[in-house]
Design an enzyme around this catalytic site. Structure first.
Site, PDB file in Angstrom:
ATOM      1  N   THR A 174       0.871  -1.180   0.000  1.00  0.00           N
ATOM      2  CA  THR A 174       0.000   0.000   0.000  1.00  0.00           C
ATOM      3  C   THR A 174       0.906   1.228   0.000  1.00  0.00           C
ATOM      4  O   THR A 174       2.113   1.114   0.168  1.00  0.00           O
ATOM      5  CB  THR A 174      -0.882   0.046   1.270  1.00  0.00           C
ATOM      6  OG1 THR A 174      -0.025   0.173   2.415  1.00  0.00           O
ATOM      7  CG2 THR A 174      -1.719  -1.210   1.423  1.00  0.00           C
ATOM      8  N   ALA A 211       3.277  -1.218   4.884  1.00  0.00           N
ATOM      9  CA  ALA A 211       2.559  -0.055   5.421  1.00  0.00           C
ATOM     10  C   ALA A 211       3.556   1.104   5.459  1.00  0.00           C
ATOM     11  O   ALA A 211       4.605   0.998   6.097  1.00  0.00           O
ATOM     12  CB  ALA A 211       2.041  -0.365   6.816  1.00  0.00           C
ATOM     13  N   VAL A 233       7.569  -2.283   7.192  1.00  0.00           N
ATOM     14  CA  VAL A 233       7.513  -0.817   7.238  1.00  0.00           C
ATOM     15  C   VAL A 233       8.110  -0.246   5.942  1.00  0.00           C
ATOM     16  O   VAL A 233       9.266  -0.517   5.606  1.00  0.00           O
ATOM     17  CB  VAL A 233       8.274  -0.275   8.467  1.00  0.00           C
ATOM     18  CG1 VAL A 233       8.215   1.249   8.496  1.00  0.00           C
ATOM     19  CG2 VAL A 233       7.696  -0.867   9.754  1.00  0.00           C
ATOM     20  N   LYS A 234       7.285   0.529   5.246  1.00  0.00           N
ATOM     21  CA  LYS A 234       7.709   1.100   3.963  1.00  0.00           C
ATOM     22  C   LYS A 234       8.271   2.498   4.216  1.00  0.00           C
ATOM     23  O   LYS A 234       7.603   3.341   4.831  1.00  0.00           O
ATOM     24  CB  LYS A 234       6.491   1.152   3.034  1.00  0.00           C
ATOM     25  CG  LYS A 234       6.819   1.128   1.566  1.00  0.00           C
ATOM     26  CD  LYS A 234       5.525   0.940   0.776  1.00  0.00           C
ATOM     27  CE  LYS A 234       5.755   0.942  -0.704  1.00  0.00           C
ATOM     28  NZ  LYS A 234       4.491   0.935  -1.440  1.00  0.00           N
ATOM     29  N   VAL A 235       9.490   2.717   3.758  1.00  0.00           N
ATOM     30  CA  VAL A 235      10.236   3.935   4.081  1.00  0.00           C
ATOM     31  C   VAL A 235      10.730   4.569   2.781  1.00  0.00           C
ATOM     32  O   VAL A 235      11.279   3.863   1.925  1.00  0.00           O
ATOM     33  CB  VAL A 235      11.459   3.567   4.974  1.00  0.00           C
ATOM     34  CG1 VAL A 235      12.269   4.795   5.317  1.00  0.00           C
ATOM     35  CG2 VAL A 235      11.018   2.830   6.229  1.00  0.00           C
TER      36      VAL A 235
END
Ligand code: G3P
Length: 219
Positions: free
Chosen positions: A27, A60, A86-88
């Site tokens: 997402t 996310a 965790v999308k960074v």
């Protein structure tokens, strides 16, 4: 090659899951906004709902852009569910945050990657996934697939374990090209995944088989 679906739409995630080929979900803030998901509680509940549909990884994305804020936000996201990655974003504080998350055993997806140099930094920081945006490079007359090839070569040269997650995949040929190059994962809309099914010779052949069977059975 793993198949992730690139959407926050629960019905589409369910449909892909029911096809039996879904390995995870990605997402981003635009996709969440498209589904009208706003406010911390709704966002949290939506990620949990996605994790209940798939048993694969669910990316996310953090909204913050400074190291301290990304760490706080990422740690909270990672606590939501064991499937959360965790999308960074690929910015200086993002690289630092990925290094931090890696040291804490929190898995990461480094997003908004448009060059081999950025992908090299993501791997050095220990990202679980790197997301080169194929379609957005094609949009500006730059060969997105060449970037996947370059990253594959670099990662193989040094044995980096960061998985190449081809993103901004728009159509079935992108998926096939990624598979030929050796991308570890593609993330695509349901339409691109479903389009892999279609071939007129399959449809014509099936119609003929069924017609011949009915004729032989005297129907
Ligand atoms: O995973 C990144 C993706 O959502 C971007 O896709 O089609 O907006 O370039 P697109």
């Amino acid at each position: 090659m793993k198949f992730f679906i690139d959407t926050a739409n629960l019905a589409q995630i369910k449909e892909a899951h029911e096809m039996g080929v879904l390995d995870g979900v990605t997402t981003n803030p635009s996709l969440m906004a498209k589904e009208g998901i706003t406010g911390d509680e709704n966002v949290i509940n939506h990620y949990k709902a996605i994790c209940e549909i798939t048993d694969g990884d669910v990316s996310a994305e953090v909204i913050s852009t400074t190291f301290d804020e990304m760490v706080a936000e990422g740690e909270a996201l990672a606590k939501l569910h064991e499937q959360i990655v965790v999308k960074v974003p690929m910015i200086k504080d993002g690289v630092k945050a990925i290094k931090y998350f890696t040291s804490k055993g929190i898995r990461t997806n480094c997003t908004l990657v448009f060059s081999a140099g950025q992908a090299l930094l993501a791997a050095k920081a220990g990202a679980t996934y790197v997301s080169p945006f194929v379609g957005r490079l094609d949009d500006v007359a730059t060969d997105g697939m060449q970037l996947i090839e370059d990253i594959r070569l670099i990662y193989d040269n040094y044995g980096y374990e960061t998985q190449i997650l081809a993103a901004s995949v728009r159509h079935p040929m992108h998926i096939i090209q990624c598979a030929k190059i050796g991308a570890d994962v593609i993330t695509a809309p349901l339409s691109a995944i479903a389009a892999l099914l279609k071939h007129p010779l399959t449809d014509n052949g099936l119609a003929q088989f069924l017609a011949d069977h009915a004729k032989a059975a005297g129907k």
